[in-house]
Design a protein around this motif. Structure first.
Motif, PDB file in Angstrom:
ATOM      1  N   TYR A   1       0.900  -1.192   0.071  1.00 14.68           N
ATOM      2  CA  TYR A   1       0.077  -0.010   0.090  1.00 14.68           C
ATOM      3  C   TYR A   1       0.801   1.211  -0.088  1.00 14.68           C
ATOM      4  O   TYR A   1       1.844   1.152   0.571  1.00 14.68           O
ATOM      5  CB  TYR A   1      -0.844   0.211   1.510  1.00 14.68           C
TER       6      TYR A   1
ATOM      7  N   ASN B   1      -4.685  -0.035  -9.154  1.00 13.35           N
ATOM      8  CA  ASN B   1      -5.002  -0.842  -7.750  1.00 13.35           C
ATOM      9  C   ASN B   1      -5.810  -2.133  -8.194  1.00 13.35           C
ATOM     10  O   ASN B   1      -6.122  -2.393  -9.167  1.00 13.35           O
ATOM     11  CB  ASN B   1      -6.070  -0.054  -6.826  1.00 13.35           C
TER      12      ASN B   1
ATOM     13  N   ALA C   1      -7.902  -2.498  -2.834  1.00 15.19           N
ATOM     14  CA  ALA C   1      -8.709  -1.202  -2.697  1.00 15.19           C
ATOM     15  C   ALA C   1     -10.108  -1.403  -1.786  1.00 15.19           C
ATOM     16  O   ALA C   1     -10.392  -0.572  -1.070  1.00 15.19           O
ATOM     17  CB  ALA C   1      -9.042  -0.832  -3.916  1.00 15.19           C
TER      18      ALA C   1
ATOM     19  N   ALA D   1      -2.564  -1.317  -3.467  1.00 17.08           N
ATOM     20  CA  ALA D   1      -3.704  -0.225  -3.548  1.00 17.08           C
ATOM     21  C   ALA D   1      -2.851   1.033  -3.352  1.00 17.08           C
ATOM     22  O   ALA D   1      -2.104   1.180  -2.246  1.00 17.08           O
ATOM     23  CB  ALA D   1      -4.904  -0.201  -2.808  1.00 17.08           C
TER      24      ALA D   1
END
Length: 399
Positions: free
Chosen positions: A164, A305, A310, A348
């Motif tokens: 992330y 993503n 997500a 994401a």
């Protein structure tokens, strides 16, 4: 868990704000993040978090091993500033002329350190490993720092199952979270074209090949690529941002240079735009008896993503801040080096709303008067922490 997490974030919040302001006062450009890297290493030592160095020069990898075995999640923050002279007035303005954290990377670094501190306090609840990736040179497009970190063995020992990244976002109200399935940000290519003609006196054009006229035809024709060669349902932008040429009012120019950028989401659309760009420039030059040199730099790929992760961010953010704090957002065609991580690992990219209280005075990213609402930073640190924990739980349940 939520109450415990909130308590630890509150504990580290004053230091997180202090770190952000210190970095803001002493910004370092891409590839120069020596003192920033040292500050990160010193904080990781203080937090008793093991780390590795030697990635893309100044990059740092923090390693938090939970008390329970499991998968691996990486959290990334970028470190570098921009070559901009700050025009704000507050107590922690940049002390370096021509250098400013005008994109919020100071906040990204501070939030990731706070998340690392919090995660380390919660090690007994961690099912697996969390990696803290502090990346240099994000602003150094099209080269960047992510690719070099990977080539330097960033994940040689610990390979993330999910990764992330988070970016402050001034167009979102403070504390809101923006995340999308699939396209989040665009591919960012750039090009430079040198048009060569034959100069001469303005009163005798028949003896010249006017590089300005040729460039004018090229630039006008290039704008037809998006309007006539790309499906209207696809996204593409071609912008000419700089042009230089000529000597004085009565001299026909023998050379013109112009530079621009191409932004897309789809790799197929990108290749079509690139193909037509070369065709138009070369054929226009030939039609007017001129010559050209084209330098096309493939930049960061699109930031795409993984829908599953997500969705995990949306779920975690909703649990922390309420569903109203997670609005639907549209993608943008700005480039982001985090895309290179998402090419190799699922994950994401997240936008954290940091809009100041008086929204009418909010300046955009990369503006010399850019400001952010520091009240959003504890939420950003909490989101990174809880997203990592929730993702490890989800990965464990899937085994």
């Amino acid at each position: 868990m939520k109450e415990q997490l909130t308590k630890i974030i509150q504990e580290i919040e004053p230091e997180m704000i202090s770190i952000r302001r210190q970095l803001h006062q002493y910004p370092e450009l891409s590839g120069e993040e020596v003192h920033t890297s040292k500050l990160i290493q010193d904080k990781l030592k203080n937090y008793d978090i093991p780390f590795q160095t030697g990635f893309a020069g100044t990059g740092v990898l923090g390693i938090i091993k939970g008390n329970h075995s499991g998968k691996t999640v990486a959290l990334r923050a970028d470190m570098d500033a921009l070559p901009i002279t700050e025009m704000n007035q507050h107590s922690y303005c940049s002390t370096k002329s021509g250098k400013m954290h005008a994109c919020g990377h100071d906040a990204h670094t501070a939030m990731l350190l706070a998340a690392g501190y919090t995660l380390n306090k919660l090690k007994e609840d961690i099912q697996g490993t969390v990696l803290l990736v502090f990346q240099p040179s994000e602003e150094n497009a099209p080269v960047g720092g992510a690719k070099q970190m990977l080539e330097d063995g960033l994940f040689a020992e610990y390979t993330p199952d999910v990764i992330y990244g988070q970016h402050v976002w001034p167009s979102l109200p403070s504390g809101q979270v923006g995340v999308r399935d699939y396209e989040m940000m665009g591919a960012s290519d750039r090009f430079r074209v040198v048009v060569k003609g034959k100069g001469g006196h303005a009163s005798m054009p028949q003896d010249t090949t006017d590089a300005i006229i040729i460039s004018n035809q090229m630039i006008a024709s290039l704008q037809t690529i998006v309007s006539r060669n790309i499906n209207p349902l696809e996204a593409a932008v071609l912008t000419i941002g700089k042009i230089e040429g000529g000597y004085r009012y009565n001299v026909i120019a023998d050379q013109v240079t112009f530079e621009g950028t191409v932004r897309t989401y789809s790799s197929q659309v990108k290749e079509r735009v690139k193909e037509r760009l070369y065709q138009i420039i070369n054929q226009t030059a030939a039609a007017y008896d001129g010559e050209t040199e084209i330098e096309y730099l493939d930049g960061y790929p699109a930031t795409i993503n993984t829908p599953k992760w997500a969705g995990q961010v949306r779920l975690t953010a909703s649990e922390l801040f309420g569903e109203e704090a997670v609005p639907e957002v549209q993608p943008v065609l700005a480039g982001e080096d985090f895309s290179r991580f998402l090419e190799k690992y699922p994950g994401a990219f997240i936008w954290l709303g940091t809009q100041i209280q008086n929204a009418d005075e909010q300046k955009p990213l990369h503006d010399p008067q850019f400001k952010l609402d520091e009240k959003a930073l504890p939420k950003g640190a909490a989101l990174l922490t809880k997203t990592a924990l929730d993702t490890l739980v989800q990965l464990a349940e899937e085994e």
